[in-house]
Design a protein around this motif. Sequence first.
Motif, mmCIF file in Angstrom:
data_model
loop_
_atom_site.group_PDB
_atom_site.id
_atom_site.type_symbol
_atom_site.label_atom_id
_atom_site.label_comp_id
_atom_site.label_asym_id
_atom_site.label_seq_id
_atom_site.Cartn_x
_atom_site.Cartn_y
_atom_site.Cartn_z
ATOM 1 N N LEU A 187 12.778 11.493 -3.494
ATOM 2 C CA LEU A 187 12.395 11.627 -1.810
ATOM 3 C C LEU A 187 11.320 12.471 -1.470
ATOM 4 C CD1 LEU A 187 16.129 12.305 -0.603
ATOM 5 C CD2 LEU A 187 14.912 9.978 -0.611
ATOM 6 N N TRP A 188 11.077 13.402 -2.319
ATOM 7 C CA TRP A 188 9.875 14.236 -1.870
ATOM 8 C C TRP A 188 8.684 14.201 -2.751
ATOM 9 C CZ3 TRP A 188 12.822 14.887 1.759
ATOM 10 C CH2 TRP A 188 14.128 15.341 1.730
ATOM 11 N N SER A 189 8.398 12.889 -3.160
ATOM 12 C CA SER A 189 7.316 12.562 -3.898
ATOM 13 C C SER A 189 5.906 12.908 -3.356
ATOM 14 C CB SER A 189 7.266 11.081 -4.245
ATOM 15 O OG SER A 189 7.134 10.160 -3.094
ATOM 16 N N THR A 190 4.946 12.589 -4.034
ATOM 17 C CA THR A 190 3.481 12.575 -3.268
ATOM 18 C C THR A 190 3.308 11.851 -2.287
ATOM 19 O OG1 THR A 190 2.579 11.366 -5.075
ATOM 20 C CG2 THR A 190 2.507 13.520 -5.694
ATOM 21 N N LEU A 191 3.933 10.691 -2.114
ATOM 22 C CA LEU A 191 3.871 9.794 -1.082
ATOM 23 C C LEU A 191 4.498 10.425 0.141
ATOM 24 C CD1 LEU A 191 4.909 6.189 -2.513
ATOM 25 C CD2 LEU A 191 2.691 7.003 -2.329
ATOM 26 N N THR A 192 5.381 10.899 0.019
ATOM 27 C CA THR A 192 6.038 11.697 1.323
ATOM 28 C C THR A 192 5.013 12.984 1.394
ATOM 29 O OG1 THR A 192 8.203 11.243 0.334
ATOM 30 C CG2 THR A 192 7.938 13.072 2.082
ATOM 31 N N GLY A 193 4.314 13.380 0.529
ATOM 32 C CA GLY A 193 3.682 14.587 0.834
ATOM 33 C C GLY A 193 2.418 13.990 1.637
ATOM 34 N N VAL A 194 2.042 12.795 1.339
ATOM 35 C CA VAL A 194 0.775 12.244 1.959
ATOM 36 C C VAL A 194 1.166 12.008 3.470
ATOM 37 C CG1 VAL A 194 -0.614 10.190 2.398
ATOM 38 C CG2 VAL A 194 -0.149 11.062 -0.009
ATOM 39 N N SER A 195 2.282 11.530 3.803
ATOM 40 C CA SER A 195 2.956 11.292 4.917
ATOM 41 C C SER A 195 3.105 12.678 5.733
ATOM 42 C CB SER A 195 4.314 10.732 4.858
ATOM 43 O OG SER A 195 5.073 10.268 6.326
ATOM 44 N N VAL A 196 3.390 13.715 5.039
ATOM 45 C CA VAL A 196 3.657 15.015 5.810
ATOM 46 C C VAL A 196 2.124 15.629 6.265
ATOM 47 C CG1 VAL A 196 4.296 17.345 5.506
ATOM 48 C CG2 VAL A 196 5.746 15.489 4.618
ATOM 49 N N GLY A 197 1.268 15.527 5.122
ATOM 50 C CA GLY A 197 -0.012 16.366 5.342
ATOM 51 C C GLY A 197 -1.077 15.650 5.713
ATOM 52 N N VAL A 198 -1.155 14.224 5.806
ATOM 53 C CA VAL A 198 -2.411 13.438 6.101
ATOM 54 C C VAL A 198 -2.095 12.339 7.197
ATOM 55 C CG1 VAL A 198 -4.179 11.752 5.282
ATOM 56 C CG2 VAL A 198 -3.198 13.877 3.848
ATOM 57 N N ILE A 199 -1.124 11.593 6.625
ATOM 58 C CA ILE A 199 -0.786 10.519 7.821
ATOM 59 C C ILE A 199 -0.253 10.975 9.061
ATOM 60 C CG2 ILE A 199 0.904 8.518 8.174
ATOM 61 C CD1 ILE A 199 0.875 8.016 5.331
ATOM 62 N N ALA A 200 0.562 11.983 9.183
ATOM 63 C CA ALA A 200 0.950 12.378 10.553
ATOM 64 C C ALA A 200 0.110 13.081 11.167
ATOM 65 C CB ALA A 200 1.974 13.510 10.022
ATOM 66 N N PRO A 201 -0.968 14.004 10.786
ATOM 67 C CA PRO A 201 -2.053 14.196 11.980
ATOM 68 C C PRO A 201 -2.851 13.030 12.171
ATOM 69 C CG PRO A 201 -2.000 15.794 9.824
ATOM 70 C CD PRO A 201 -1.173 14.737 9.430
ATOM 71 N N PHE A 202 -3.542 12.085 11.589
ATOM 72 C CA PHE A 202 -3.995 10.875 11.900
ATOM 73 C C PHE A 202 -3.011 10.077 13.139
ATOM 74 C CE2 PHE A 202 -6.769 11.806 8.718
ATOM 75 C CZ PHE A 202 -8.001 11.359 8.904
ATOM 76 N N ILE A 203 -1.763 10.186 12.787
ATOM 77 C CA ILE A 203 -0.952 9.180 13.733
ATOM 78 C C ILE A 203 -1.102 10.072 15.073
ATOM 79 C CG2 ILE A 203 1.461 8.894 14.190
ATOM 80 C CD1 ILE A 203 1.899 7.879 11.362
ATOM 81 N N ILE A 204 -0.860 11.578 14.991
ATOM 82 C CA ILE A 204 -0.969 12.422 16.181
ATOM 83 C C ILE A 204 -2.139 11.866 16.929
ATOM 84 C CG2 ILE A 204 -0.881 14.772 16.809
ATOM 85 C CD1 ILE A 204 0.897 15.424 14.742
ATOM 86 N N LEU A 205 -3.246 11.946 16.102
ATOM 87 C CA LEU A 205 -4.925 11.560 16.820
ATOM 88 C C LEU A 205 -4.529 10.388 17.600
ATOM 89 C CD1 LEU A 205 -7.650 12.241 17.105
ATOM 90 C CD2 LEU A 205 -8.030 11.118 14.827
ATOM 91 N N GLY A 206 -4.101 9.461 16.766
ATOM 92 C CA GLY A 206 -4.287 8.044 17.461
ATOM 93 C C GLY A 206 -3.154 8.025 18.998
ATOM 94 N N ALA A 207 -2.044 8.700 18.654
ATOM 95 C CA ALA A 207 -1.230 8.780 19.847
ATOM 96 C C ALA A 207 -1.901 9.508 21.070
ATOM 97 C CB ALA A 207 0.045 9.754 19.402
ATOM 98 N N PHE A 208 -2.535 10.470 20.774
ATOM 99 C CA PHE A 208 -3.191 11.236 22.051
ATOM 100 C C PHE A 208 -4.332 10.541 22.669
ATOM 101 C CE2 PHE A 208 -1.339 15.237 20.409
ATOM 102 C CZ PHE A 208 -0.798 15.685 21.387
ATOM 103 N N ILE A 209 -5.053 9.684 21.599
ATOM 104 C CA ILE A 209 -6.338 8.813 22.082
ATOM 105 C C ILE A 209 -5.767 7.817 23.047
ATOM 106 C CG2 ILE A 209 -7.875 7.021 21.379
ATOM 107 C CD1 ILE A 209 -8.525 8.954 18.728
#
Length: 618
Positions: A187-209
């Motif tokens: 559950l807490w693999s590096t893939l989840t780490g990518v979701s936490v640390g990289v994907i989430a900020p980019f998703i937030i950026l897209g949502a505000f744009i």
Amino acid sequence: MTHPDPVSRDPAPGGVAASGAAPPSLRETVRALGVLPLLFGAASVGFHLYLVFAGLWPHLVTRPLHLMLAIPWVFFLGAEGGRLSRWSGYALGVLGLASGAYIIAYHRPLADQYGSLEGWLQITVAILLIVTVLEMARRAIKAVLPAVAAVVLLYGAFGHLVPGHFGHGELPAGYFLGTLVITEGGLWSTLTGVSVGVIAPFIILGAFISAGAAGTGFMALAQQVAGRFRAGAAKVAVLSSAMYGTISGVAAANTASTGMVTIPAMKRLGYPPSLAAAVEVVASTGGQIMPPLMGATVFVMAELLHRPYLEIMGAATPPAVLFFLTAWWGVHQFAIRLNLRPMGTADLPGWGLVARTVPFFLVPFTILIVFLAFTRFTPAYAAAVAIVVTVLMLIADPDGRVSLSGWLSRILTGIVGAGRQVANIAAIIVCASLIVGVFNMTGIGVKITSLILSASGGDLWLALLLTGLASLVLGMELPTTAAYIIAVAVAGPALVELGLPELYAHMFVFWYALLCTITPPVCGNVFIAAGIAQTPWIPVSLRAMQLGIGLFIVPLGFVSNPSLLALSEAPILTLLATAKVGLGVWLISFAAIDPFRRWWSRPVAMVLGAAVIFLGGV
């Protein structure tokens, strides 16, 4: 049957028609969005942005928190169905939150157990977390991904009873569950780490744009640039979908948003409804490979390949250009065949609106590219800076009016959109991490690789065709990110062993996984566009396949012409390869549409197109 990725439930980003509309009051916005979504969204946005600047936190804290912030969106706010379904969701959501809190509270002693559980309480927590993740994925993206995960989990637990080559050594229950729940092997693999640390900020950026005037900007620019050409309305759909793809990376959201503007416009100009819908379907599919955001999959790919995000983005750019050029060429050939006329001058927004609204998406993207290309800051930091600038720009509406109430309303809209999108991608990534974790523990991936090698007889091209077919089938019922993760875990090593470079294998799988959105019988994008066009979906699907036939050739093209993905190493050769594959795809597209309807044109164009692509690789 649709399976949207993270942003599919969001409202349209707006269009030219939105210009001049009075913004809702702050109270109206809060009432429309809901207090609980605002609170959960603010918690998610605040946590993920805080992590960008907070330094290192233990993974057994940040990753369970990521899951816990996603749980309310699926089990509480997204509860659907009858009373039993809703209340079971509430109960499982509470138990999932409690289990996640247990992992966080005891993360230090759990880390010292080295993946082995102790006592009935820890085993109960592990089972509850796994069940929560499976049910969360089922509720968020339908049953196929959790069903695959459940089968893989059963194999991990009982595979020692399977005779022969596909069995594995017995895994003690405490070790098996512990590896999945208290280490980075599940559950807490590096893939989840990518979701936490990289994907989430980019998703937030897209949502505000999306919450601001960016939608109006790219729609206005597309109309002003492409509207005057033959089949201008269809070419507007291609350009606007390409630009919207840069902030969403999700085909379903792209179709549902830009399609609400472009499909009715095409129908008003006399386009056959099936063609109007098909144009939007094909164009929207390419949003997932359109830099700079490219959806969640590119970040997962960068992690799996251990390569910088910017390198992946650079490699994906020439194929992305070919994707939209193919759609453009197909539209133009249909324009010749059906005598489709351009948009009228009165329907064009004017350069004034373009100048006022283009900065709303151009400025954040410029900041993002500058930080990624010319500084040593992380992608997450670049996204965070772009978010700050985007939030400041939200103070103005598409007409340039400054309003504090409108600013706050747009910020709140972005917060809710970001929270929902982050939750949906977390549901996909965490569930897929279970599959990868069991693959690593049991070695089943190596065994399937040997099976593929045996089935292909050691022939790379046959293995590519089998892999492409498998990716298409997986993508029919799974979001692109999940289909990519599973397919590349199974088939990627086989392709690499047959001599295909790792990046090419991953791009090949990714490309075919996303093309499922236009491939019958399960083509969610087609269903959405057909609904907007109010026409049967089968003609839309056939038109989309006709319009996008060249797209199925492009992955084979960059295998045959390796320089196509080597933009950073050999830019001149990349340009030559892009021109070569582009010419071949144009000829194949010409053969599929046959605008002049001559008896000899189809076979000649098809043979020439194949020869151009596959003979004399660059």
